[in-house]
Design an enzyme around this catalytic site. Structure first.
Site, PDB file in Angstrom:
ATOM      1  CE  LYS A  66      38.261  13.668   2.898  1.00 26.79           C
ATOM      2  NZ  LYS A  66      38.256  12.739   1.769  1.00 26.79           N
ATOM      3  CE1 TYR A 113      49.325   4.136 -28.685  1.00 25.82           C
ATOM      4  CE2 TYR A 113      48.045   5.732 -27.422  1.00 25.82           C
ATOM      5  CZ  TYR A 113      49.248   5.325 -27.985  1.00 25.82           C
ATOM      6  OH  TYR A 113      50.357   6.105 -27.850  1.00 25.82           O
TER       7      TYR A 113
END
Lengths: 344, 344
Positions: free
Chosen positions: A33, A242
């Protein structure tokens, strides 16, 4: 080349499947999956089918259709979410086997496609997917008359071998299914490791195939190599990235590297994560940006062109710990921007 | 149907671009890196080009090639990572404009493709991408003689308007570029909001286009609707999900929903995240699984078939707070399993 490289060792996936298969006397299926845990269903499933896997599991019918296209007819494809509203056409066309989770799903199945194969998912205590004992009591005789291919359930705490929930779920599952003439499955990777009484007629490992815990003996599958965009000298007191998140305490050389949280380098991956250059371990510094990370390469004495994030020095589970998560989420977050290379 | 639905309002993206464009006197470009922040570059970029965007930015050359295929010839496509080793063919074939970050990149550019367009990225203090002031001093006259199309830099703290770093980077950028006859760009979304002196000749918003902070006036762009697989009654004291993470304190009805961390419902998204059913706010409970979440729907008086995760009640930034991250990472983590629907 700005794309990082994700190398997937298909031989390791096959070796992991064989190792898990050798621990049991029963059939070993494969869970593919979420695009085979992010590593690419067509390539992964084909090599597993070639190695002998006869039964695959996916989460939703749409994934089953992709898998069927990759495998062709032959292997069984079981769908954990069962037969949902709108699934009938895809289940029929892709020859999928839904794991029926409820009375509603059972009615949908037998009305839309009588005589088509289906399995049954029972809830043995996780309260997530599958029929409750009371539902099962009511439906059991009707369901069994339709010849289900499999009866399955799922363990909530299998990665904690000593958790009392395991024995409790085993007992509930047996109470619901003992004496029935239908193949049974309870164990995913963690359940395989819990021992013989958890194996029944089929196990269905997922994460263990892809090199993750709780299968400690797994061969690592994924390697990630990141290209360096540029190197810069950073003086004492200068900040990087940042929010000025990292500040140089010594004259430093910082590499800006082409991969970020859009590539699954989860933003929470703060202090602690490392990369290597020719075996030398180097710290990731500053904040993870969308497309970039920065690395302190001051201690490297040669030109740095490529850094390794996943590899022998740092597994998916080690990286996951730095991000406060589990190896599974590292894999499923890897994203589409990598150049994927398959070793076969 | 097991796939969840991700609805992307292209009109909202255009409206956000127009709003940001209206705040400045200069050209407004669009950043569409990371597959347009996870929302789908072909659709997003085409609608922006139609709305008047003439310049696009991507992170790496490979993304530029995908974008060029979507847009055809005409718009300028700038590449933040510049001209990396191995990029020459793709830059030439896709007619990309690399933002040159270093002396090495400059040499690579002029040797491989003299006379081809390029821009220059300068570091004004973030120490992540672009030439340092000292490198720039050495290279400046040579670089300017090659007629660069743009000189740009990037702000490290633009989402904190009062951070002293903004004024510092502005001053450094001006010192490096004042008096040059080349178009300049400093501002992404945060920089647009900092005011006129940050705008120069071009702004290049990203997150603001996609409905995220720091652009508080942004129209929301992404809606996520999750199909319910099944409902179950859970008694007092019963646990739900992996690790028995949630325990019922009252007789409850729990919905198992088809989406999990493989779909970007970040696993750290613990207590606090909600979904809605017909406007009624409901708590996500237990651990996020790879393909599933569980929701307490006890207080709903009708059948629950679909739950909304992103929508008017919960923006990407609100969801991000529940996961300890930022709206950007919510978008770029959304994954491939959604049925994507575009409103145009």
């Amino acid at each position: 080349m700005g794309s990082s490289t994700l190398t997937i060792d298909l031989n390791a996936i096959v070796a992991n499947w064989r190792s898990l298969d050798a621990m049991t006397e029963c059939e070993t299926a494969a869970v593919v999956k979420a695009n085979s845990y992010g590593l690419g269903t067509p390539s992964v499933a084909r090599v597993l089918a070639k190695a002998g896997v006869r039964t695959f599991f996916v989460a939703v019918a749409e994934e089953g259709a992709v898998l069927r296209a990759a495998l062709g007819t032959g292997p069984t494809i079981n769908v954990f979410s069962g037969h949902m509203v709108g699934d009938t056409t895809i289940i029929r066309d892709a020859e999928l086997t839904p794991m029926i989770n409820s009375v509603d799903q059972m009615l949908r199945q037998v009305e839309a496609m009588p005589a088509a194969p289906f399995g049954l998912q029972l809830d043995s205590g996780m309260n997530r997917l599958g029929m409750e004992p009371s539902e099962w009591s009511a439906l059991r005789d009707i369901a069994l008359a339709q010849n289900p291919t499999l009866i399955m359930s799922h363990l909530a705490c299998a990665d904690e071998p000593n958790h009392q929930m395991n024995a409790h779920q085993l007992r509930v599952f047996r109470e619901m299914t003992d004496g029935l003439d239908v193949p049974r499955s309870l164990a995913a990777t963690g359940g395989v490791l819990l021992g013989h009484e958890y194996h029944f007629d089929m196990t269905r490992p997922g994460i263990g195939l892809y090199g993750g815990l709780p299968f400690e003996a797994a061969q690592p599958v994924a390697t990630i190599d990141l290209p360096v965009i540029q190197l810069r000298e950073v003086g004492v007191g200068e900040s990087v990235g940042y929010g000025n998140a990292w500040i140089a305490k010594r004259p430093s050389i910082v590499a800006t590297v082409s991969a970020g949280y859009a590539d699954g380098l989860i933003r929470a991956m703060g202090a602690g994560a490392t990369v290597t250059f020719k075996g030398q371990i180097l710290p990731v510094i500053g904040r993870v940006s969308m497309d970039l990370i920065t690395v302190d390469v001051t201690d490297v004495n040669s030109d740095v062109d490529t850094l390794q994030l996943l590899g022998p020095h740092q597994t998916i589970d080690m990286l996951a710990r730095h991000a406060g998560t589990i190896g599974y989420e590292i894999l499923t977050s890897l994203g589409n921007r990598y150049t994927r290379a398959y070793i076969e």
